[in-house]
Design a protein around this motif. Structure first.
Motif, mmCIF file in Angstrom:
data_model
loop_
_atom_site.group_PDB
_atom_site.id
_atom_site.type_symbol
_atom_site.label_atom_id
_atom_site.label_comp_id
_atom_site.label_asym_id
_atom_site.label_seq_id
_atom_site.Cartn_x
_atom_site.Cartn_y
_atom_site.Cartn_z
ATOM 1 N N LEU A 10 0.890 -1.226 -0.131
ATOM 2 C CA LEU A 10 0.096 -0.115 0.052
ATOM 3 C C LEU A 10 0.704 1.157 -0.011
ATOM 4 O O LEU A 10 0.424 2.229 -0.708
ATOM 5 N N ARG A 14 0.291 4.091 -2.882
ATOM 6 C CA ARG A 14 -0.100 5.387 -2.284
ATOM 7 C C ARG A 14 1.007 6.340 -2.959
ATOM 8 O O ARG A 14 0.485 7.488 -3.720
ATOM 9 N N ASP A 15 2.236 6.125 -2.889
ATOM 10 C CA ASP A 15 3.301 6.945 -3.408
ATOM 11 C C ASP A 15 3.127 7.098 -5.034
ATOM 12 O O ASP A 15 3.295 8.273 -5.407
ATOM 13 N N ALA A 17 0.360 6.282 -6.829
ATOM 14 C CA ALA A 17 -0.836 7.047 -7.296
ATOM 15 C C ALA A 17 -0.658 8.611 -7.210
ATOM 16 O O ALA A 17 -1.449 9.076 -8.167
ATOM 17 N N ALA A 18 0.069 9.076 -6.362
ATOM 18 C CA ALA A 18 0.195 10.416 -6.087
ATOM 19 C C ALA A 18 0.630 11.124 -7.740
ATOM 20 O O ALA A 18 0.603 12.337 -7.674
ATOM 21 N N GLU A 45 -8.318 -1.736 0.566
ATOM 22 C CA GLU A 45 -7.493 -0.497 0.892
ATOM 23 C C GLU A 45 -7.045 0.074 -0.684
ATOM 24 O O GLU A 45 -6.857 1.153 -1.071
ATOM 25 N N VAL A 49 -7.527 3.432 -2.995
ATOM 26 C CA VAL A 49 -6.302 4.352 -3.533
ATOM 27 C C VAL A 49 -6.447 4.656 -4.881
ATOM 28 O O VAL A 49 -6.253 5.694 -5.571
#
Ligand code: G3P
Length: 229
Positions: A10, A14-15, A17-18, A45, A49
């Protein structure tokens, strides 16, 4: 070309996806095991995201249980794509799920013949493993090119070629050159796509020269604004 990231981590998802460049995620039982977490929690989760397709693989090998697992996985989020292995039961399951309008990613593809069967089963994605073919001395990209060429012959083949088992940037670029629709890329390889020593060197030189001017774009904007008032 769509970029998926191939991980169940995750923090990595998340990193990346940014960056705004992530179109989906693929996982598999090995990646879930590596995460050390409960599969349904991880998939939920990830789906929170990344809005694009998130592949979650069934672990059964019989049709009845694969369908039961797929029902559970599909209930986690609307963007779950069910991953099934390229076996007779996997393709039977694929066809049933597609008849229910559920996204299906047929994985562990190593031949054009398998890819034709997956397209006939209505797969949303086919995942040929380019790296594992290279690992045994074959040229995995030849398979990608062969599948894309075959799929392009038939308007009713709507399956997207999702290149998996990617080992480096060359696999991504070579897949793009032959028209693959998606590359699912390990996080470290995705980051390598940005990198070139001449970019870093050139930026350092630009900023060093800029620094020598003593100028600031924002300060100049404020000065102009003050002068106009
Ligand atoms: O999604 C399939 C991919 O994770 C397989 O990659 O490196 O185990 O061949 P690899």
């Amino acid at each position: 070309m769509k970029f998926f990231v191939d991980t169940a981590d995750l923090a990595e998802i998340r990193d990346l996806a940014a960056t705004g460049l992530l179109d989906g995620v693929t996982t598999n039982p090995s990646l879930i095991a590596k995460s050390g977490r409960n599969m349904l929690d991880v998939i939920a989760e990830i789906c929170d995201v990344v809005p694009g397709p998130v592949s979650a693989e069934v672990t059964a090998t019989d049709v009845e249980t694969m369908l039961a697992e797929a029902e559970v996985l599909s209930s986690v989020a609307s963007n779950v794509a069910i991953k099934v292995p390229l076996t007779p039961n996997g393709l039977k399951t694929c066809k049933t799920l597609r008849d229910r309008d559920i996204l299906v990613n047929v994985t562990l593809c190593f031949s054009a013949a398998q890819a034709v069967l997956a397209a006939k089963a209505g797969a949303s994605f086919i995942s040929p493993f380019v790296g594992r073919l290279d690992d045994i001395g074959l040229r995995g990209l030849d398979l990608i090119e062969e599948i894309v060429d075959i799929y392009n012959q038939y308007d009713n083949f709507e399956t997207e070629v999702l290149v998996a088992s990617i080992r480096g940037p060359a696999h991504v670029i070579d897949s793009a050159r032959v028209g693959a629709h998606v590359a699912t890329v390990p996080p470290n390889v995705l980051r390598q796509l940005y990198q070139h020593p001449l970019t870093e060197k050139g930026l350092d030189a630009f900023l060093k020269d800029w620094e020598s001017t003593g100028q600031s774009i924002l300060e100049q904007a404020n000065q102009r604004k003050d002068a106009a008032e």
